[in-house]
Scaffold this active site. Sequence first.
Site, PDB file in Angstrom:
ATOM      1  N   TRP A 126       1.843   1.549  -3.514  1.00 59.12           N
ATOM      2  CA  TRP A 126       0.739   2.086  -4.337  1.00 59.12           C
ATOM      3  C   TRP A 126       0.734   3.613  -4.273  1.00 59.12           C
ATOM      4  O   TRP A 126       0.502   4.290  -5.277  1.00 59.12           O
ATOM      5  CB  TRP A 126      -0.598   1.524  -3.867  1.00 59.12           C
ATOM      6  CG  TRP A 126      -1.778   2.065  -4.626  1.00 59.12           C
ATOM      7  CD1 TRP A 126      -2.596   3.089  -4.249  1.00 59.12           C
ATOM      8  CD2 TRP A 126      -2.262   1.634  -5.917  1.00 59.12           C
ATOM      9  NE1 TRP A 126      -3.567   3.319  -5.204  1.00 59.12           N
ATOM     10  CE2 TRP A 126      -3.384   2.439  -6.242  1.00 59.12           C
ATOM     11  CE3 TRP A 126      -1.856   0.645  -6.812  1.00 59.12           C
ATOM     12  CZ2 TRP A 126      -4.102   2.279  -7.423  1.00 59.12           C
ATOM     13  CZ3 TRP A 126      -2.575   0.496  -7.996  1.00 59.12           C
ATOM     14  CH2 TRP A 126      -3.681   1.307  -8.293  1.00 59.12           C
ATOM     15  N   TRP A 167     -16.168  11.921 -12.287  1.00 62.74           N
ATOM     16  CA  TRP A 167     -15.288  11.598 -11.164  1.00 62.74           C
ATOM     17  C   TRP A 167     -14.606  12.840 -10.597  1.00 62.74           C
ATOM     18  O   TRP A 167     -14.257  12.883  -9.412  1.00 62.74           O
ATOM     19  CB  TRP A 167     -14.228  10.572 -11.577  1.00 62.74           C
ATOM     20  CG  TRP A 167     -13.249  11.038 -12.630  1.00 62.74           C
ATOM     21  CD1 TRP A 167     -13.350  10.881 -13.976  1.00 62.74           C
ATOM     22  CD2 TRP A 167     -12.016  11.734 -12.411  1.00 62.74           C
ATOM     23  NE1 TRP A 167     -12.266  11.436 -14.620  1.00 62.74           N
ATOM     24  CE2 TRP A 167     -11.425  11.964 -13.687  1.00 62.74           C
ATOM     25  CE3 TRP A 167     -11.355  12.194 -11.279  1.00 62.74           C
ATOM     26  CZ2 TRP A 167     -10.208  12.628 -13.851  1.00 62.74           C
ATOM     27  CZ3 TRP A 167     -10.136  12.862 -11.434  1.00 62.74           C
ATOM     28  CH2 TRP A 167      -9.579  13.065 -12.700  1.00 62.74           C
ATOM     29  N   TRP A 195      -9.382   7.827  -7.817  1.00 60.28           N
ATOM     30  CA  TRP A 195     -10.664   8.106  -8.467  1.00 60.28           C
ATOM     31  C   TRP A 195     -10.676   7.557  -9.889  1.00 60.28           C
ATOM     32  O   TRP A 195     -11.672   6.982 -10.340  1.00 60.28           O
ATOM     33  CB  TRP A 195     -10.958   9.613  -8.461  1.00 60.28           C
ATOM     34  CG  TRP A 195     -11.655  10.034  -7.207  1.00 60.28           C
ATOM     35  CD1 TRP A 195     -11.088  10.524  -6.070  1.00 60.28           C
ATOM     36  CD2 TRP A 195     -13.061   9.953  -6.945  1.00 60.28           C
ATOM     37  NE1 TRP A 195     -12.054  10.758  -5.121  1.00 60.28           N
ATOM     38  CE2 TRP A 195     -13.269  10.418  -5.631  1.00 60.28           C
ATOM     39  CE3 TRP A 195     -14.148   9.545  -7.696  1.00 60.28           C
ATOM     40  CZ2 TRP A 195     -14.537  10.481  -5.046  1.00 60.28           C
ATOM     41  CZ3 TRP A 195     -15.417   9.605  -7.119  1.00 60.28           C
ATOM     42  CH2 TRP A 195     -15.599  10.067  -5.821  1.00 60.28           C
ATOM     43  N   ASN A 248     -10.720   2.899   3.517  1.00 62.02           N
ATOM     44  CA  ASN A 248     -10.335   2.716   2.118  1.00 62.02           C
ATOM     45  C   ASN A 248     -11.349   1.897   1.328  1.00 62.02           C
ATOM     46  O   ASN A 248     -11.687   2.237   0.193  1.00 62.02           O
ATOM     47  CB  ASN A 248      -8.963   2.047   2.038  1.00 62.02           C
ATOM     48  CG  ASN A 248      -8.508   1.857   0.604  1.00 62.02           C
ATOM     49  OD1 ASN A 248      -8.257   2.828  -0.093  1.00 62.02           O
ATOM     50  ND2 ASN A 248      -8.426   0.613   0.154  1.00 62.02           N
ATOM     51  N   GLU A 281       0.820  -1.206   0.000  1.00 60.67           N
ATOM     52  CA  GLU A 281       0.000   0.000   0.000  1.00 60.67           C
ATOM     53  C   GLU A 281       0.860   1.263   0.000  1.00 60.67           C
ATOM     54  O   GLU A 281       0.495   2.281  -0.606  1.00 60.67           O
ATOM     55  CB  GLU A 281      -0.943  -0.005   1.207  1.00 60.67           C
ATOM     56  CG  GLU A 281      -1.998  -1.101   1.160  1.00 60.67           C
ATOM     57  CD  GLU A 281      -2.856  -1.021  -0.090  1.00 60.67           C
ATOM     58  OE1 GLU A 281      -3.375   0.070  -0.395  1.00 60.67           O
ATOM     59  OE2 GLU A 281      -3.006  -2.057  -0.771  1.00 60.67           O
ATOM     60  N   TRP A 304     -21.318  12.109 -19.111  1.00 57.95           N
ATOM     61  CA  TRP A 304     -21.663  12.346 -17.713  1.00 57.95           C
ATOM     62  C   TRP A 304     -23.025  13.033 -17.590  1.00 57.95           C
ATOM     63  O   TRP A 304     -23.428  13.803 -18.459  1.00 57.95           O
ATOM     64  CB  TRP A 304     -20.603  13.222 -17.046  1.00 57.95           C
ATOM     65  CG  TRP A 304     -19.210  12.668 -17.057  1.00 57.95           C
ATOM     66  CD1 TRP A 304     -18.148  13.151 -17.760  1.00 57.95           C
ATOM     67  CD2 TRP A 304     -18.729  11.538 -16.336  1.00 57.95           C
ATOM     68  NE1 TRP A 304     -17.038  12.398 -17.523  1.00 57.95           N
ATOM     69  CE2 TRP A 304     -17.359  11.401 -16.649  1.00 57.95           C
ATOM     70  CE3 TRP A 304     -19.309  10.626 -15.451  1.00 57.95           C
ATOM     71  CZ2 TRP A 304     -16.563  10.393 -16.107  1.00 57.95           C
ATOM     72  CZ3 TRP A 304     -18.520   9.621 -14.920  1.00 57.95           C
ATOM     73  CH2 TRP A 304     -17.180   9.504 -15.247  1.00 57.95           C
TER      74      TRP A 304
END
Length: 489
Positions: free
Chosen positions: A285, A366, A389, A348, A282, A313
């Site tokens: 990441w 987003w 996102w 998370n 993590e 959208w």
Amino acid sequence: MIRGDDVTDKPVILWFRQDLRLHDNPALTAAAATGAPIVPVYVLDQGSRVRPRGAASLWWLDKSLRALDAALRDRGSRLILRRGDSETELRRLMAETGADRLYINRQWEPDAAARDSDLAHALKAEGVEVKGWNGSNLMPPGSVLNGSGEPYKVFTPFSKALLAQWTPPPHTLGPRALLTPEDVASDDLDAWGLHPARPDWSTGFDWTPGEAGAISALSRFASGPMADYADGRDHPGRPVTSRLSPYLHFGEVAPWRAVEAARKAAADGKAPVAQAEKFVSEIVWREFSAHLLHHFPHISDHAFRPEYDALPWRDDPKGLKAWTRGLTGYPIVDAGMRQLWTTGWMHNRVRMVVASFLIKHLLIDWREGEKWFWDCLVDADLASNVQNWQWVAGSGADASPYFRIFNPITQGRKFDEDGRYVRRWVPELARLPDRWLHAPWEAPPEVLRDAGVRLGSNYPRPIVEHDAARKRALDALKSVDKVRRDRED
């Protein structure tokens, strides 16, 4: 005080940014080694193109700066505060102190890096020495490339390459004493108004910003919750996550210290190796996000995969408002959004669920969600925010496939199986039996009555039906996939 070979009476300006710590601070260590007086400064940047911090981040910054100032005062120094355009304020500080050196830990976000580069070139041309170090990442963004010299776009090979190359730097505790000129003017932090007032919406923020808080949080996590991290981190009702993200973002703990703490916990038998390494992944990441933003700066406001910028959208102000307020009628979504507003943080797993709901159930861009997170999260980090996102949207580099649409009902039942999380953050549903908690509209009328739930009154009905929303999203996303295939042909 350590004295180096290049001792001078002229002070060194140490410009703090996202490195608000004394331990393991490369720029501070180098500045102290010169033996010169040090002027530690934080500039509340209000004049550059760097994106301004959100409200929750400013709350954290206020407390973190107070903690840093206290730590510096313990060493005979203090934190100088200035507000305005960074270059203007730093030049003013140099003129006031006679400083001819500026030491920084580098910032890697594109706009901040460009600002720093422009400033460094201008100052060097005037005879000012500017030096920078990596104080916020395991490896400097841009330094991990594949065999062809190109940036990685997939996480797993990036992770393997980074960990194969990375060597943790030596641990430094920071100087015991610092000499800072006494006559340097500083702003009053209270006058900056970083803490909210009228109303104070931060009363639920249960955090201890600052380096001491970071060290305590890392120690607590490594000595207990880490042992169940890989298995328990998906369950928001369990206290298994590290909650280190804001400390890492503000640089109150170095990421390499977090990795070393995890591996030491495994070596000491406090956590299984697999659990510790999941936590390390993590951290990597987070690195992946920073490296991607460095190589592809357009992803801060455009899709990594350009075909997704053509997605149709929906303009849905009511849906967006219901989402931000935690009033969508889906308990796991509403719990997450209320946790975010109340505490400045969200679990998370739930972040993925609420993001998927906004993007795919409501078909809202987003970027609207990223903007809300930026304002509400104490750990708001540009690279991590846009990368995560876009991962959910399917538009990112190593993204979730477009057809993956989280079902908020099954997500709640699977990961909040005992309802502990929903009952905490959506108390109006607290008396519902587990069977009905994550889909209260399916409960018999007598069950709702006994639990005190009045759908459409004290808790909303779903603002969109899951199956219909899923079909609508798939139809929209298939059109994007067609654009991609057409471009490839």
